[in-house]
Design an enzyme around this catalytic site. Structure first.
Site, mmCIF file in Angstrom:
data_model
loop_
_atom_site.group_PDB
_atom_site.id
_atom_site.type_symbol
_atom_site.label_atom_id
_atom_site.label_comp_id
_atom_site.label_asym_id
_atom_site.label_seq_id
_atom_site.Cartn_x
_atom_site.Cartn_y
_atom_site.Cartn_z
ATOM 1 N N ASP A 101 34.227 29.898 32.978
ATOM 2 C CA ASP A 101 34.586 31.293 33.232
ATOM 3 C C ASP A 101 35.806 31.618 32.360
ATOM 4 O O ASP A 101 36.874 31.024 32.547
ATOM 5 C CB ASP A 101 34.943 31.451 34.725
ATOM 6 N N ASP A 209 34.823 37.170 31.956
ATOM 7 C CA ASP A 209 35.382 38.016 33.014
ATOM 8 C C ASP A 209 35.739 39.414 32.487
ATOM 9 O O ASP A 209 36.445 39.534 31.486
ATOM 10 C CB ASP A 209 36.651 37.325 33.540
ATOM 11 N N GLU A 268 30.601 39.753 32.438
ATOM 12 C CA GLU A 268 30.823 40.459 33.707
ATOM 13 C C GLU A 268 31.302 41.844 33.373
ATOM 14 O O GLU A 268 32.287 41.986 32.618
ATOM 15 C CB GLU A 268 31.850 39.760 34.592
ATOM 16 N N HIS A 340 31.964 35.512 44.464
ATOM 17 C CA HIS A 340 33.274 35.337 45.100
ATOM 18 C C HIS A 340 34.009 36.656 45.299
ATOM 19 O O HIS A 340 35.091 36.686 45.900
ATOM 20 C CB HIS A 340 34.118 34.390 44.245
ATOM 21 N N ASP A 341 33.436 37.745 44.749
ATOM 22 C CA ASP A 341 34.063 39.065 44.886
ATOM 23 C C ASP A 341 33.340 39.957 45.887
ATOM 24 O O ASP A 341 33.790 41.090 46.123
ATOM 25 C CB ASP A 341 34.039 39.806 43.536
HETATM 26 O O1 TEU Z 1 36.243 40.825 38.877
HETATM 27 C C1 TEU Z 1 36.113 42.088 38.252
HETATM 28 C C2 TEU Z 1 36.208 43.149 39.250
HETATM 29 O O2 TEU Z 1 36.358 44.293 38.897
HETATM 30 C C3 TEU Z 1 36.097 42.815 40.696
HETATM 31 O O3 TEU Z 1 37.350 42.281 41.102
HETATM 32 C C4 TEU Z 1 35.804 44.047 41.490
HETATM 33 O O4 TEU Z 1 36.680 45.040 41.032
HETATM 34 C C5 TEU Z 1 36.083 43.850 42.960
HETATM 35 O O5 TEU Z 1 36.701 42.702 43.170
HETATM 36 C C6 TEU Z 1 34.749 43.872 43.710
HETATM 37 O O6 TEU Z 1 34.434 45.192 43.917
HETATM 38 C C7 TEU Z 1 36.646 39.786 37.994
HETATM 39 C C8 TEU Z 1 36.682 38.511 38.810
HETATM 40 O O7 TEU Z 1 35.369 38.197 39.270
HETATM 41 C C9 TEU Z 1 37.637 38.750 39.956
HETATM 42 O O8 TEU Z 1 37.641 37.638 40.850
HETATM 43 C C10 TEU Z 1 39.034 38.973 39.362
HETATM 44 O O9 TEU Z 1 39.931 39.279 40.410
HETATM 45 C C11 TEU Z 1 39.012 40.142 38.366
HETATM 46 O O10 TEU Z 1 37.925 40.094 37.443
HETATM 47 C C12 TEU Z 1 40.278 40.112 37.501
HETATM 48 O O11 TEU Z 1 40.229 38.971 36.674
#
Ligand code: TEU
Ligand code: CA
Length: 573
Positions: A101, A209, A268, A340-341
């Site tokens: 990642d 990311d 992503e 994870h989000d």
């Molecule tokens: O996430 C991108 C992101 O925009 C998500 O965080 C989203 O905004 C929200 O969490 C879910 O609606 C990536 C990674 O997957 C995330 O874990 C990081 O916090 C973020 O980028 C910043 O690096």
């Protein structure tokens, strides 16, 4: 020439590991690389082809590792570079590939590059980040002095004053995550070198990311004020910005094209439209192989993810159909409902009570039979539900923690805020993996960094692998189907019953084979308004009913949360 077909990933399934919560081998309560090595048989047992590791690099952990302070190291909480090389060898020995990642939109504020950049206006690395003087000659720190009115994703303004030089730096996520300036070719080439080094170490590709955020409109215009008042929405000026395709093509030319073996690139892309995705994933453009989209996981949000919204199956079908149809001829989809989000899908779209197992299997079946590459997020294969987020202190993720703090500071009621923010909080999916029914679910020998779900006594990998009817073995059968039935990978896609609020139905066709996929998204028995008599001689490929219910299956009705996949041969038109 590589033995691998350039598009080998079209028949692959990816398993995402969030290392912090996967398995703790050294007893400090935090998952680590040795823990992953010890559990690889669980992952390989599913039949997945790729393991994607969320970040394991040195990091202050302000965003659980998505704030990187050294792109080439391994954070000591996870282990050493030797541990990593051992993990890589084990993954390859099991016939799987490893995807890292890469967080290239921003670094940690502790990264040496940023430490140098902020040290002075004349530092050679000053231009590696976005620095601007106060707007309109205002005094540094005075109201409205920020260069634009943008808000940061994790609340607060997107610009942070650095008193030492009286200038502001940009962090579209948080002040702990300053955005790299991709306008500067030195930045881009330093990042491409990071990719080359990881490829030389033997990894097979990257999940990139928020990679669609790296091109900003250099004019840095203000955004429309958001519903939250005050801050403006800067995303039109940095989501798929003016040079994003130029940068992706340069990355491909510099890093991927010279390699003998294919390099899997997964972008992503929060805010990416389906038309943009078609451009990013068109193989003739040599940019990315697939993108992680967000449209389908925002359909049940309100005005923002923190405002109440309602789930309507027709919205989910419309979104996925749009992506299946637009990318049908050129480009490729990633398929996911968990990561994870996101909250756990079985709690969000299924039933995490009476029909937890059956609805988890239904969601998996409906997702995995689409055209694209499915992603399985750790615990999804066990049907793990959301975390019990009932107190302010249960919300530890930077995104949800900051949201709660902001609302409490405005006088909101703590119980109401926790209940509403907890619905989509990222904490839901970050509880430790549940390996058995012992005290800490055999995730750790000590108190884990975040509480294990009480459900681990019945929901755990040991039980699942011993039970042929478990969610785990259903995922294994779905993945086996993808590897054996060409229609799943290469077949076309036709959505059926788009206006039906309860039933998800679609077909996949390849030459003389046709699959019919049905899923009941409700806890009631429902009629299927399709001419199913024509499928009466079809073969049942996979379903999710236990034996008693299966014995009384009705051809044109679906039991609560029932999934059914039929296969028939037909004379091509
Ligand atoms: O996430 C991108 C992101 O925009 C998500 O965080 C989203 O905004 C929200 O969490 C879910 O609606 C990536 C990674 O997957 C995330 O874990 C990081 O916090 C973020 O980028 C910043 O690096
Ligand atoms: Ca550990």
């Amino acid at each position: 020439m590589s033995q691998l077909a350039p598009d080998w990933w079209k028949s692959a399934v990816v398993y995402q590991i969030y290392p912090r919560s996967f398995a703790d081998a050294n007893g400090d309560g935090i998952g680590d690389l040795q823990g992953i090595i010890d559990r690889l048989d669980h992952v390989a047992g599913l039949g997945v082809d790729v393991v994607w590791l969320s970040p394991i690099y040195p990091s202050p952990q302000a965003d659980n590792g998505y704030d990187v302070s050294d792109y080439l190291g391994i954070d000591p909480i996870y282990g050493t570079i030797e541990d990593f090389q051992r993990l890589l060898r084990e993954v390859h020995a099991l016939g799987m590939k490893l995807v890292m990642d890469l967080v290239f939109n921003h670094t940690s504020d502790a990264h040496p590059w940023f430490v140098a950049s902020r040290s002075g206006r004349d530092d050679p690395k000053r231009d590696w980040y976005w620095w601007r003087p106060p707007r309109d000659g205002k005094a540094p720190g005075s109201p409205g002095a920020e260069p634009t009115n943008w808000g940061a994703a994790f609340s607060g303004p997107a610009w942070t004053l650095d008193p030492r030089t009286g200038e502001y730096y940009l962090g579209v996520f948080s002040p702990r995550q300053p955005d790299l300036n991709w306008e500067n070719p030195q930045v881009r080439h330093a990042l491409y070198e990071v990719m080359r080094i990881w490829l030389d170490r033997g990894v097979d590709g990257f999940r990139l990311d928020v990679i669609n955020h790296v091109s900003k409109d250099p004019r840095l215009p203000d955004g429309e004020p958001t519903v939250l008042g005050g801050s403006g929405d800067g995303s039109p000026w940095f989501v798929a910005g003016p040079r994003i395709h130029e940068f992706m093509q340069e990355m491909h030319r510099e890093v991927v094209a010279p390699r003998r073996d294919p390099v899997l690139l997964i972008g992503e892309m929060p805010g990416c439209t389906v038309d943009e995705a078609a451009r990013f994933t068109d193989p003739d453009r040599h940019e990315l192989d697939m993108v992680f989209t967000f449209e389908h996981v925002q359909i049940d949000h309100g005005a923002t993810k923190w405002q109440p919204g309602t789930f309507d199956l027709r919205d989910l079908k419309a979104s996925l159909d749009r992506w299946q149809t637009t990318l049908a001829q050129r480009g490729w989809n990633s398929l996911y409902l968990n990561n994870h989000d996101q909250p756990r899908a079985v709690s969000r779209f299924g039933d995490d009570g009476r029909y937890r197992v059956r609805s988890a299997k239904m969601l998996a079946t409906v997702l995995h039979l689409h055209r694209g590459t499915p992603f399985v997020y750790q615990g999804e294969e066990l049907g793990m539900p959301n975390a019990p987020l009932t107190r302010v202190e249960d919300l530890v993720d930077v995104e949800s923690r900051n949201q709660v703090a902001r609302e409490l500071a405005e006088g909101a009621d703590p119980d109401e805020v926790v209940a509403r923010v907890g619905r989509f909080a990222r904490d839901n999916a970050r509880t430790p993996m549940q390996w058995d029914d012992s005290q800490h679910a055999d995730f750790s020998s000590t108190e884990p960094w975040y509480p294990v779900l009480v459900e681990h006594e019945t929901i755990n990998a040991r039980h699942a692998r011993a039970d042929p009817g478990s969610v785990y073995h259903h995922y294994r059968r779905l993945i086996e189907l993808r590897h054996t039935e060409a229609t799943v990978v290469h077949g076309d896609f036709t959505m059926l019953l788009p206006e039906d609020p309860d039933v998800y139905a679609y077909t996949r066709r390849l030459r003389d084979v046709e699959l019919l996929v049905l899923g009941n998204f409700t806890g009631e028995t429902v009629a299927v308004d399709l001419p199913l008599a024509a499928w009466s001689d079809a073969e049942l490929l996979i379903d999710n009913l236990d034996v008693p219910d299966a014995a009384t299956r009705e051809p044109d009705r679906l039991r609560p949360w029932e999934a059914r996949v039929l296969r028939r041969r037909r004379t091509p038109e």
